[in-house]
Design a protein around this motif. Structure first.
Motif, short mmCIF file in Angstrom:
data_model
loop_
_atom_site.label_atom_id
_atom_site.label_comp_id
_atom_site.label_asym_id
_atom_site.label_seq_id
_atom_site.Cartn_x
_atom_site.Cartn_y
_atom_site.Cartn_z
N GLY A 1 -17.71 -62.11 25.23
CA GLY A 1 -17.24 -62.94 24.27
C GLY A 1 -16.36 -61.86 23.34
O GLY A 1 -15.84 -62.02 22.45
N VAL A 2 -16.94 -60.36 23.78
CA VAL A 2 -16.24 -59.30 22.91
C VAL A 2 -14.81 -59.59 22.88
O VAL A 2 -14.12 -59.81 23.94
N SER A 3 -14.29 -59.37 21.75
CA SER A 3 -12.68 -59.35 21.64
C SER A 3 -12.19 -58.49 20.53
O SER A 3 -13.00 -57.27 20.22
N HIS A 4 -11.01 -58.66 20.10
CA HIS A 4 -10.50 -57.88 19.03
C HIS A 4 -10.65 -58.95 17.81
O HIS A 4 -10.11 -59.87 17.99
N PRO A 5 -11.09 -58.60 16.69
CA PRO A 5 -11.63 -57.28 16.12
C PRO A 5 -13.15 -57.09 16.50
O PRO A 5 -13.75 -55.99 16.11
N VAL A 6 -13.89 -58.09 17.20
CA VAL A 6 -15.20 -57.99 17.39
C VAL A 6 -15.35 -56.98 18.65
O VAL A 6 -15.59 -57.52 19.60
N GLY A 7 -15.53 -55.77 18.45
CA GLY A 7 -15.64 -54.83 19.73
C GLY A 7 -16.81 -54.42 20.23
O GLY A 7 -17.20 -54.22 21.45
N TRP A 8 -17.91 -54.87 19.52
CA TRP A 8 -19.41 -54.94 19.98
C TRP A 8 -19.98 -56.38 19.86
O TRP A 8 -19.81 -56.91 18.74
N ALA A 9 -20.58 -56.79 20.78
CA ALA A 9 -21.39 -58.18 20.51
C ALA A 9 -22.81 -58.01 21.28
O ALA A 9 -23.45 -57.07 21.31
N LEU B 1 -22.18 -67.62 4.09
CA LEU B 1 -21.47 -68.99 3.94
C LEU B 1 -20.06 -68.79 4.79
O LEU B 1 -19.44 -69.78 5.16
N GLY B 2 -19.96 -68.01 5.66
CA GLY B 2 -18.70 -67.78 6.63
C GLY B 2 -18.98 -68.52 7.86
O GLY B 2 -20.08 -69.28 7.73
N PRO B 3 -18.16 -68.63 8.68
CA PRO B 3 -17.99 -69.28 10.05
C PRO B 3 -19.28 -69.10 10.86
O PRO B 3 -19.70 -69.54 11.72
N LEU B 4 -19.71 -67.76 10.65
CA LEU B 4 -20.71 -67.50 11.71
C LEU B 4 -22.13 -67.47 10.93
O LEU B 4 -23.28 -66.90 11.03
N ASN B 5 -22.35 -68.25 9.83
CA ASN B 5 -23.31 -68.24 8.89
C ASN B 5 -24.80 -68.66 9.63
O ASN B 5 -25.81 -68.75 9.25
N TYR B 6 -24.39 -69.57 10.79
CA TYR B 6 -25.55 -70.05 11.39
C TYR B 6 -26.44 -68.93 11.94
O TYR B 6 -27.74 -69.06 11.55
N SER B 7 -25.72 -67.74 12.26
CA SER B 7 -26.63 -66.44 12.62
C SER B 7 -27.34 -66.06 11.50
O SER B 7 -28.66 -65.76 11.49
N TYR B 8 -26.73 -66.09 10.33
CA TYR B 8 -27.57 -65.53 8.99
C TYR B 8 -28.57 -66.52 9.05
O TYR B 8 -29.90 -65.91 8.62
N TRP B 9 -28.77 -67.53 8.75
CA TRP B 9 -29.72 -68.54 8.33
C TRP B 9 -30.73 -68.67 9.38
O TRP B 9 -31.92 -68.75 9.33
N PRO C 1 -7.50 -58.70 6.04
CA PRO C 1 -7.53 -60.09 6.61
C PRO C 1 -6.65 -60.33 7.65
O PRO C 1 -6.95 -61.28 8.41
N SER C 2 -5.54 -59.73 7.77
CA SER C 2 -5.03 -60.03 9.02
C SER C 2 -5.67 -60.23 10.12
O SER C 2 -5.08 -60.52 11.25
N ASN C 3 -6.42 -59.07 10.40
CA ASN C 3 -7.11 -58.71 11.50
C ASN C 3 -8.45 -59.75 11.62
O ASN C 3 -9.02 -59.71 12.86
N TRP C 4 -8.73 -60.35 10.69
CA TRP C 4 -9.91 -61.22 10.99
C TRP C 4 -9.92 -62.10 12.22
O TRP C 4 -8.63 -62.68 12.45
N GLY C 5 -10.82 -62.49 12.81
CA GLY C 5 -11.11 -62.92 13.84
C GLY C 5 -12.42 -63.81 14.37
O GLY C 5 -13.28 -63.72 13.19
N MET C 6 -12.58 -64.53 15.21
CA MET C 6 -13.77 -65.27 15.51
C MET C 6 -14.58 -64.69 16.63
O MET C 6 -13.93 -63.97 17.38
N PHE C 7 -15.61 -64.82 16.83
CA PHE C 7 -16.61 -64.53 17.88
C PHE C 7 -17.14 -65.74 18.71
O PHE C 7 -17.62 -66.66 18.04
N HIS C 8 -16.92 -65.99 19.80
CA HIS C 8 -17.50 -66.93 20.55
C HIS C 8 -18.03 -66.55 22.00
O HIS C 8 -17.66 -65.58 22.56
N PHE C 9 -19.31 -67.06 22.07
CA PHE C 9 -20.07 -66.66 23.26
C PHE C 9 -19.54 -67.20 24.28
O PHE C 9 -18.73 -68.32 24.58
N THR C 10 -19.63 -66.30 25.61
CA THR C 10 -19.35 -66.93 27.04
C THR C 10 -20.45 -67.18 27.75
O THR C 10 -21.41 -66.49 27.31
N MET C 11 -20.35 -67.73 28.96
CA MET C 11 -21.53 -67.77 29.66
C MET C 11 -22.12 -66.48 30.16
O MET C 11 -23.24 -66.34 30.32
N PHE C 12 -21.11 -65.47 30.18
CA PHE C 12 -21.75 -64.21 30.50
C PHE C 12 -22.71 -63.58 29.47
O PHE C 12 -23.44 -62.75 29.76
#
Lengths: 189, 1021, 454
Positions: free
Chosen positions: C63-71, C334-342, C396-407
């Protein structure tokens, strides 16, 4: 240096192939009796005998007059040298051998090198102490003579080699018996 | 082109005439030179690789030895005998021309060892002055398009022309069969607007010889402009719009910066008026969709396309009837015609008095203002009327003769749908036996509603001179596969009197033949010989045309051969004389028309995009992965909705909608576009190719098919549309994650007033401190300034960078994961209220920070700082921890997630040998074109001179039409960059991080009352 | 309090202890045990396949991508390193504090450390773009200049910290086992077992002199391991803290990470000990409720420490007045990945509160479930720190999302396969309770403990 290393090697070899020496062993089932016995044996003027136990015995050192281990000094010296090496190595590689402009930082950016120095201190300290332990205890040793297999489980023994000062077979046997040894035998250790 | 000469002092690129005529190598070859297909000149025994190699080598040899003065000989000679002019590793530059369908550009083609690797702008050419468009850059990749046809093709059509078995055919056989067919006469030509005078003449004379007619069409229609000119002034021209002379520009549904007519030239001129001083021009834009022009507006108003006429009439009313400006005041027709437009503000949803205010402002600049309108978005029934009113206003304001010049009109947009419908009529009455199609793809670009595809089936024989079996090719009987422009001779007349040559820069890759040569061959076959039609080949023809048509007009040119070589060198012959035309407006034209467009509640407009235009480059992956300058979306077209409508229809980004428009129902994804007028749906043309090639087939929807024939006009706007949201969703791939600046200091905007008072007054400088003393850079230190005030966001630099640095495309799937590889990206932020959003653009390259965060964290020292202040990336040392990217506040670094290097043959030939191709698992990023720096340094050393300012130009800088990017050595106090760098209106991006970037930005200056909010609270000093 | 209640149940004699513990090594394992091992190996196989595919095809599979270089890889690396810490804590720090109750769990805790560090160590190698060149992170003389490494990079500090930590833990662990190997050796009837364990025991004899040095070295190692363990997770936290990224660039990280590490480590301890007890009933007398109870208290305490850190991040964000920091923290919650925080807050702060009740602290099922939640929560803590900070940073232009893959899932769950396989094999072939250390304290709690050590 070279002689020293030769010396070490010789000792190592002699250790590994050490098949022990003849002597008398008394075996107890209770560690407190053993400590007592060790004390008495020492009082009786025997020097250079050995106590064998499955776990470290409280008070045996005093009983046998064993001094405090000197290994901490080894640890200290090697720890320091590890630290010094870390400092020298980071400095030499980044500021002397091939200085490279990185992130606008000075060639010798000490704060960044401290973690390296610290880790090397620990590493050198730890490895040196273990090494010296093995060296002193003459480990590793191949199939050393065993007085009684239970000595690593639940029995305790005293062993006096023939060469020990004040060795007198009969006297020691009686002494051990009088100290309530469950078993006294001539053996090799 | 001395600038290129002194840019590249060695070697000389074109041998002098004497040299090559004396050159024994040449003489030997001149003897046994033969003209036939390249393949036939090869010995079959060789493996492909060697043949290809030799072919290339041979090409470069021929090109350089003859200085491109003759058609490249197919004589194959290995580099063992290196021609004097070719130094391996030294690029050669050839001046040439590029015509993108509406705009002609002077270009310079950079070749390495005989293969073109990059197209740059020709600074000598008056039209673009070195400026480039993204498409002009991408054009080179079409040369290496793997889907090109590799030889002449014949379709075995059945009666209905439905089945389509294609066979290869030899040229001889093809010529023979075609000639036979031509003998039957009744030949019709359907071509694009031919901007090449020689080609035009060739086609004309050929047509007249075989008794045929010629029809011209433009895939992106501009006919309304000519129509309007005809009605208003009586002459059938596309005038020159001298934006550089205008202090006030009003663009009404006209995207002159992005897609209308000649955007590069317009941008050049526009940028000249944008220096932030008392002479700074004001750009007011009134439009429906948010176009690139709109995003550069100082002030912007939103109306529906069908209201364009009302607006212009309202403006004319204010100027003419109310303010009594200009000469038309007295004319009764006009007065009455305008009366009903007294109060249109409310109707257009504008604030009361808006039009009056605009009239006031523009009236202050009589004779130095310019009103522009037109383009696909006004392609409704009123298209022509709109032009006429525009002309009226320009005349009223006295702009005719100052900013609108018809003396030397643009040589473009001659095509019209009328000609197409004439052609179809002709076909209907069986007066077309053979149809020769060249330069257009009508089957794709014309709607089925026009009946053209059907008509084509009724033509006995269709000959399609294209480069592949595309949509039209599928319907054709013969495809005499044509050269790519870079393989062919040609010329170009951008505007009357401005000529330039197009010369081949590579041996044809395949068994193709230029259309012109085909015509000549057929002419020969027909035995008909006019003066020039007898020419041995196209090159001879071209030369003789220039000899007789252009050479005589040139004063003191010396011998023709000298003139010829010189024109090849400089790439341009400018015979344009001072244009002092002044025309008076024909009031009569005015009474003739009424407003015809209804104003539906929801209307659909078609528009061209900066990236794809009419889709002729759709199979070039660079253009598919080209972030649209406004939407920043790639790999798709989509229905654009205003925020208001999206709310009404409960739409979200990527939600599928079905749109019912003139009987057709099409489904597509919705894109919610801030700043778009309500009641409008936009859809881009150029997508939805079906036979364009592996890259473009099935990407998006073919919007051309929604156009509606209306008599002799093809409507492209104002269609009543019924939108129904569907439950399906669709992934739209964007290269920009978030669209507002969240109130952060990223792009600093100032009003002109603020700027005049205190330049850079709006910049907030944090107090900085550091624990290190900075490194010294005693020698050179490279730096760059980017002028956000000049930058229009056209993204030519992005493609230039892609072409220069072998940057791969990754495809939609991976763009969705944010894995696009562009080294240079253009951030586009919306400002103000989303409904009425403003736009700022910001090109982002690697900042080459003095305190680079990326360097500190790289464990293996794979990215380090050079002593010339550049942040270098050492690919072969990189192990790929990606820590540098994480720690880069600008996120300019790109990671090779997979192996992108093994591209399909022959795309690999487009690679720039100066730039390493990066393999899997390494990080890459902008290098400040370090290879160019090093090249120039070695050149300077070789001729032991100092490197002087301007020697090194980065690829992006070179292609920028507005010269917004300046690059140079900041340690040289006289360099332009050094002068700019320290100016008060320059600022570091994210200065508070103390990264000390080597790239600085010039604030964006708006010639407006106030600046739109940047979201959240504002920074102020 | 510990001195009153017996540490070892069932009035064992020294012989019993030897028998009980060596039995695990000498007896053929129970089917239940084999089943567990099979399960672990299956997971391990997945790990091998997934990582193989990634190395072969490219990191893009994850799932690693740009800008999420580490996951996932880095998150899991930090997770496992953290796990390791509790082991060292129990074996070293509690040793220095003379906490006798540690003796019977120390060995297993150390084993956990060693295996966790081994597992963790794989990830930094596998997460790089060109794993086959990962050895370039080592400063060895080479023919490239020699080109050395960049000692300013926290990743190099990691290399030193983790490898030192691994070395010292293994040595510490091994030294502790030497006397027990001797015990097994001397009990061995089977000649091969005698030879193998004889080899492992290095011919240990257990003379008073040996014991004298041995105890000293053991203490020294404990003394060295203690600052080491603190330094290791501090340095791991530097990977983030040294960067300039909002959400990473924080001075609280070292203590925060260490607390988290201990927390997660004890969580994993509980998980393993409960499994251990389930698979090997005899061990119940050695790993008693008392042990588990104490560990649960530590979980409760450290859980509140990390809770405090979460709170302080909010405070610092507000107090610093840095807009990026403030946005970052809000985006986490509160952001899109808030599930992880809670998930993190629930698992790490709320759920452990149940351990205020003694009943719960001593209920095997409760503690097992809680410990699982703690593991999940701590994985997500690292996820929150790594990913949610990266996916929305300065521009903000760099903002991205992280999605898990099966790997991603394969790599994560597969790593448990590796860890558990090693752990179960350890239970089988090595004396899993420190015989020599247990015997002295076996009398504690009986006869007023006057025969015990104190």
């Amino acid at each position: 240096m070279r002689e020293a290393s030769m010396g070490i090697i010789d000792k190592a070899i002699s250790c590994i192939s050490d098949k022990g020496q003849d002597g008398i062993a008394g075996i107890w089932d209770d560690e407190h009796k053993l400590v007592e016995a060790a004390k008495k044996t020492r009082d009786s003027g025997v020097v250079g005998f050995e106590a064998i136990s499955p776990f470290p015995l409280h008070g045996i050192d005093e009983a046998m007059g064993i001094p405090l281990s000197f290994i901490p000094w080894v640890t200290f010296v090697f720890g320091l040298s590890g630290c010094a090496f870390g400092l020298w190595f980071t400095w030499w590689t980044s500021a002397v051998n091939w200085p490279i402009l990185i992130g606008g930082k000075p060639m010798f950016s000490l704060p960044a090198f401290i973690p390296i120095m610290f880790e090397l201190t620990i590493l050198f300290g730890a490895l040196s102490s273990v090494a010296s332990l093995f060296f002193i205890c003459g480990l590793p040793r191949v199939e050393p003579p065993v007085i009684d297999p239970d000595l690593t489980s639940h029995r305790f023994a005293l062993f006096v080699p023939k060469t020990a000062k004040g060795f007198d077979k009969q006297r020691l046997m009686d002494l051990f018996k009088s100290l309530g040894a469950d078993e006294v035998k001539e053996t090799r250790f | 082109m001395e600038n290129i000469n002194d840019l590249k002092p060695q070697p000389k690129y074109w041998m002098s005439l004497e040299q090559w005529t004396q050159d024994p190598e040449f003489l030997k070859m001149a003897e046994n030179e033969f003209l036939s297909s390249p393949l036939s000149s090869e010995d079959g025994k060789d493996g492909w690789a060697r043949r290809e190699f030799l072919k290339l080598m041979g090409a470069s040899l021929a090109l350089t030895t003859f200085g491109c003065v003759r058609r490249p000989a197919e004589k194959i000679i290995p580099y063992a005998k290196r021609p004097v002019e070719v130094v391996p590793g030294i690029p050669d530059y050839y001046a040439s021309s590029y015509f993108d369908g509406a705009e002609g550009l002077g270009i310079v083609v950079q070749t390495r060892e005989g293969r073109p690797i990059k197209i740059e702008g020709n600074t000598e050419h008056p039209a673009n002055e070195g400026g480039m468009s993204a498409r002009a850059h991408a054009h080179i990749l079409k040369l290496y398009d793997p889907d090109r046809a590799t030889g002449p093709l014949k379709n075995l059509q059945n009666e209905k022309k439905t089945n389509n078995q294609t066979v290869n055919i030899t040229w001889d056989k093809l010529d023979q069969e075609v000639v036979e067919q031509l003998k039957k006469g009744k030949v019709a030509f359907l071509t694009a607007t031919i901007a090449s005078p020689a080609t035009k003449e060739l086609i004309q004379s050929f047509a007249s010889q075989v008794g045929g007619k010629t029809y011209e069409m433009d895939e992106i229609p501009y006919e309304a402009v000519r129509e309007g000119q005809k009605l208003s002034y009586g002459d059938d021209v596309v005038p020159q719009y001298r934006i550089d002379k205008a202090k006030y520009i009003l663009a009404v549904n006209n995207d002159f910066i992005g897609t209308w007519l000649t955007p590069v030239a317009f941008q050049k001129m526009f940028s000249k008026t944008r220096n932030p001083d008392e002479n700074m021009s004001k750009l007011t834009v009134v439009e429906s969709l948010l176009s690139l022009t709109g995003s550069n507006a100082d002030e912007r108003f939103r109306i529906k396309p069908s209201q364009t006429l009302d607006f212009l009439m309202g403006l004319a009313y204010q100027l003419n009837n109310v303010m009594k400006v200009g000469g038309a005041t007295a004319n009764a027709d006009i007065l009455s015609a305008l009366k009903e437009y007294a109060q249109v503000d409310a109707r257009l949803g504008l604030k009361e008095g808006t039009i009056a205010r605009i009239a006031e402002e523009i009236a202050h600049h009589r004779g130095e203002s310019l009103v522009l309108s037109g383009g696909m978005t006004t392609g409704g029934k009123d298209a022509v009327a709109i032009q006429v009113v525009t002309n009226l206003i320009n005349s009223i304001l006295g702009n005719e003769g100052t900013t609108v010049l018809a003396g030397a009109p643009l040589n473009t947009a001659r095509g019209s749908y009328k000609q197409v419908s004439d052609l179809m009529k002709a076909i209907k009455d069986k007066s077309v036996e053979t149809l020769i199609i060249y330069g257009v793809n009508p089957t794709y670009a014309l709607p089925e509603a026009s009946g053209f595809q059907e008509a084509l089936r009724n033509v006995p024989v269709v000959i399609y001179a294209g480069d592949r079996k595309d949509e039209t090719g599928f319907q054709a009987d013969y495809i005499p596969t044509v050269h790519h422009e870079l393989e062919n001779w040609g010329d170009l007349e951008t505007s009357q009197g401005v000529f330039s040559l197009q010369q081949p820069t590579i041996q044809p890759l395949y068994d193709t033949r230029s259309f012109q040569d085909s015509l000549l061959a057929w002419a020969k076959g027909l035995g008909k010989k006019s003066a020039r039609l007898g020419s041995e080949n196209w090159h001879e023809y071209l030369k003789s045309y220039w000899k007789s048509e252009i050479y005589p007009k040139v004063s003191k040119a010396g011998t023709f051969d000298n003139f010829w070589v010189d024109s090849l060198k400089s790439g341009v012959v400018n015979l344009a004389k001072k244009d002092s035309s002044h025309r008076s407006f024909k009031a009569a034209s005015f009474s003739t028309f009424k407003k015809r467009d209804a104003v539906p509640e929801m209307e659909l407009v078609l528009y061209p995009t900066v990236g794809l235009r009419s889709g002729e480059l759709a199979n070039v992956s660079w253009m598919q992965e080209f972030p649209d300058p406004v939407t920043k979306l790639v790999w798709d077209n989509y229905f654009t909705f205003s925020i208001g409508d999206a709310k009404k229809l409960k739409l979200s980004q990527g939600r599928m909608v079905s749109v019912k428009v003139n009987g057709q129902t099409i489904e597509g994804p919705a894109h919610i576009q801030p700043g778009q007028a309500e009641g409008v749906v936009g859809l881009a043309v150029g997508y939805g190719r079906t036979r364009g090639g592996k890259v473009c087939d099935g990407v998006g929807i073919n919007a051309f098919n929604l156009a509606q024939p209306d008599g002799d006009q093809l409507l492209t706007a104002g269609f009543k549309a019924e939108v129904t949201p569907l439950s399906k969703r669709y992934d739209l791939a964007t290269t920009q994650g978030h669209n507002t600046m969240e109130g952060r200091q990223i792009v600093v905007e100032e009003t002109l007033a603020q700027f005049m008072k205190k330049p850079g007054g709006q910049i907030h400088h944090p107090k900085m401190m550091t624990m290190w003393s900075e490194h010294k850079y005693p020698g050179r230190k490279w730096a760059m300034t980017i002028d956000l005030n000049k930058c229009t966001g056209c993204s030519a630099c992005l493609t230039a960078c892609q072409s220069e640095n072998n940057i791969p495309t990754v495809g939609k799937k991976y763009v969705l994961q944010g894995r696009e590889m562009h080294w240079l990206r253009i951030d586009r932020y919306y400002t103000g209220e989303p409904e009425d959003a403003g736009v700022v653009n910001q090109p982002i390259v690697c900042m080459h920070c003095d305190n680079a965060p990326c360097e500190t964290v790289c464990p293996v020292a794979a990215t380090t700082h050079s002593d010339e202040g550049t942040n270098d990336m050492i690919y072969n040392r990189c192990v790929g921890t990606r820590y540098c990217s994480n720690n880069c506040p600008y996120k300019v670094r790109r990671f090779n997630w997979f192996s992108y290097t093994d591209v399909k043959q022959p795309l690999n030939l487009a690679m720039n040998p100066e730039v390493t191709v990066r393999n899997r698992g390494v990080m890459e990023k902008c290098t400040f074109c370090i290879h160019r720096i090093k090249f120039e340094e070695s050149q300077a050393k070789m001729h032991d001179r100092e490197l002087k300012d301007g020697d090194v130009k980065t690829a992006c800088q070179e292609s920028c039409p507005t010269n917004a990017i300046i690059f140079g050595n900041i340690n040289d106090p006289n360099s332009e960059v050094a002068k700019r760098f320290k100016q008060p209106m320059m600022y570091d991006l994210l200065e508070e991080l103390n990264t000390k970037p080597s790239v600085r930005y010039h604030t964006k200056v708006r010639n407006a009352a106030q600046i739109k909010s940047h979201g959240k609270e504002e920074h102020n000093t | 309090m510990m001195h009153r209640t017996p540490l070892i149940l069932g009035k064992k004699t020294y012989k019993d202890i030897s028998d009980d513990i060596c039995a695990l090594v000498e007896r053929f394992p129970s089917p239940r045990f084999m089943l567990g091992l099979a399960g672990a190996q299956f997971l391990f196989l997945i790990f091998v396949l997934v990582q193989g595919a990634i190395v072969f095809k490219g990191l893009g599979l994850m799932g690693v991508s740009h800008p999420v270089g580490w996951a996932t890889d880095i998150v899991t690396f930090v997770f496992w390193i953290g796990i390791g810490h509790a082991g060292t804590l129990i074996s070293a720090i509690l040793f220095l504090f003379r906490q006798k109750w540690r003796t019977s769990i120390a060995r297993t805790a150390e084993a956990m450390t060693v295996f966790a560090v081994m597992t963790a160590g794989l990830f930094p190698i596998l997460h790089v773009g060109r794993p086959w060149l990962a050895y370039w992170l080592l400063p060895y003389p080479n023919q490239r200049g020699p080109l050395w490494v960049n000692f300013r990079s926290p990743l190099i500090w990691d290399v030193f910290a983790v490898s030192t930590y691994a070395t010292v833990s293994i040595v510490f662990w091994y030294v502790g086992m030497v006397p027990d190997f001797a015990t097994v050796r001397d009990r061995a009837k089977n000649i091969w077992r005698k030879r193998i364990y004889g080899l492992l025991s290095l011919g240990w004899r257990g003379t008073a002199h040996d014991w004298n040095h041995y105890e000293m070295v053991y203490m020294l190692l404990a003394g060295l391991a203690t600052p080491l363990v603190l330094s290791v997770h501090s340095i791991v936290s530097f990977d983030f803290a040294v960067s300039s990224l909002p959400g990473w660039h924080t001075t609280i990280f070292p203590p925060y990470f260490v607390a988290g590490a201990i927390f997660s480590g004890f969580g994993m301890c509980i998980t393993l000990m409960t499994i251990f007890r389930a698979l090997v009933p005899t061990i119940k007398d050695y790993i008693t409720m008392e042990h588990l109870d104490v560990m649960n208290r530590i979980i409760l305490a450290t859980g509140m420490m990390v809770g405090y850190s979460y709170g302080s991040e909010f405070f610092v964000a507000w107090y610093s007045g840095v807009e990026y920091e403030q946005y970052m923290i809000l985006n986490r919650a509160l952001g899109p990945l808030n599930y992880s925080y809670w998930t993190m807050v629930t698992c790490n702060v709320l759920i452990p509160q149940i351990f205020w009740f003694r009943k719960m602290r001593r209920n095997l099922w409760v503690m097992f479930i809680v410990s699982i939640f703690v593991n999940i929560g701590m994985w997500f803590e690292r996820f929150v720190i790594t990913v949610t900070s990266l996916h929305r940073d300065f521009l903000p232009s760099n903002w991205g999302m992280f999605h898990f893959t099966m790997f991603d899932f394969g790599a994560l769950f597969g790593s448990f396969g590796l860890f558990l396989t090693l752990f179960l094999l350890y239970l089988r072939v090595l004396p899993s309770v420190s015989i020599a250390e247990v015997k002295p304290v076996s009398k504690v709690g009986y006869e007023g403990g006057e025969h015990g050590h104190h």
